[in-house]
Scaffold this motif. Structure first.
Motif, PDB file in Angstrom:
ATOM      1  N   UNK A 292      58.741  17.668  52.796  1.00  0.00           N
ATOM      2  CA  UNK A 292      57.485  18.337  52.450  1.00  0.00           C
ATOM      3  C   UNK A 292      57.796  19.591  51.638  1.00  0.00           C
ATOM      4  N   UNK A 293      57.151  19.715  50.491  1.00  0.00           N
ATOM      5  CA  UNK A 293      57.272  20.923  49.677  1.00  0.00           C
ATOM      6  C   UNK A 293      56.169  21.913  50.010  1.00  0.00           C
ATOM      7  N   UNK A 294      54.957  21.395  50.211  1.00  0.00           N
ATOM      8  CA  UNK A 294      53.822  22.259  50.537  1.00  0.00           C
ATOM      9  C   UNK A 294      52.635  21.390  50.959  1.00  0.00           C
ATOM     10  N   UNK A 295      51.701  22.005  51.645  1.00  0.00           N
ATOM     11  CA  UNK A 295      50.413  21.397  51.954  1.00  0.00           C
ATOM     12  C   UNK A 295      49.395  22.168  51.127  1.00  0.00           C
TER      13      UNK A 295
ATOM     14  N   UNK B 280      40.332  24.149  49.245  1.00  0.00           N
ATOM     15  CA  UNK B 280      39.529  25.359  49.065  1.00  0.00           C
ATOM     16  C   UNK B 280      39.935  26.341  50.152  1.00  0.00           C
ATOM     17  N   UNK B 281      39.331  27.527  50.152  1.00  0.00           N
ATOM     18  CA  UNK B 281      39.722  28.585  51.083  1.00  0.00           C
ATOM     19  C   UNK B 281      39.488  28.221  52.552  1.00  0.00           C
ATOM     20  N   UNK B 282      38.566  27.316  52.821  1.00  0.00           N
ATOM     21  CA  UNK B 282      38.242  26.943  54.203  1.00  0.00           C
ATOM     22  C   UNK B 282      38.689  25.517  54.515  1.00  0.00           C
ATOM     23  N   UNK B 283      39.798  25.068  53.959  1.00  0.00           N
ATOM     24  CA  UNK B 283      40.264  23.688  54.128  1.00  0.00           C
ATOM     25  C   UNK B 283      40.828  23.476  55.532  1.00  0.00           C
ATOM     26  N   UNK B 284      39.999  22.947  56.415  1.00  0.00           N
ATOM     27  CA  UNK B 284      40.403  22.707  57.788  1.00  0.00           C
ATOM     28  C   UNK B 284      41.433  21.612  57.941  1.00  0.00           C
ATOM     29  N   UNK B 285      41.415  20.626  57.062  1.00  0.00           N
ATOM     30  CA  UNK B 285      42.389  19.530  57.154  1.00  0.00           C
ATOM     31  C   UNK B 285      43.793  20.039  56.841  1.00  0.00           C
TER      32      UNK B 285
ATOM     33  N   UNK C 206      49.304  22.954  61.361  1.00  0.00           N
ATOM     34  CA  UNK C 206      49.385  23.148  62.817  1.00  0.00           C
ATOM     35  C   UNK C 206      50.140  22.011  63.493  1.00  0.00           C
ATOM     36  N   UNK C 207      50.039  20.802  62.950  1.00  0.00           N
ATOM     37  CA  UNK C 207      50.720  19.636  63.512  1.00  0.00           C
ATOM     38  C   UNK C 207      52.186  19.544  63.110  1.00  0.00           C
ATOM     39  N   UNK C 208      52.637  20.455  62.237  1.00  0.00           N
ATOM     40  CA  UNK C 208      54.049  20.457  61.853  1.00  0.00           C
ATOM     41  C   UNK C 208      54.335  20.030  60.431  1.00  0.00           C
TER      42      UNK C 208
END
Length: 65
Positions: free
Chosen positions: A14-17, A21-26, A32-34
């Motif tokens: 993984x390089x990045x997630x 947008x500013x409120x991207x819950x996914x 949070x899941x790693x």
């Protein structure tokens, strides 16, 4: 390459997630899941016709999104 484009069985780092947008819950939940920079992932399943959802083992669980 996006995780959804990774062929079944192939590993990648993984390089990045990317936040959509500013409120991207996914994106926040994935982190949070790693799903963080430097972690290795492997797609073990794709949904029908190669699409969503995908299955990715993240010990001690299986993440499907």
């Amino acid at each position: 390459m996006k995780l959804t484009e990774l062929p079944k069985g192939r590993e990648a780092r993984i390089e990045r997630v990317v936040d959509q947008d500013a409120a991207d819950g996914i994106a926040r939940r994935l982190r949070d899941l790693g799903f963080v920079a430097g972690e290795m992932v492997r797609v073990i399943a794709h949904g029908p016709f190669g699409g969503d959802p995908i299955g990715v083992p993240m010990p001690p669980m299986l993440a499907a999104n």
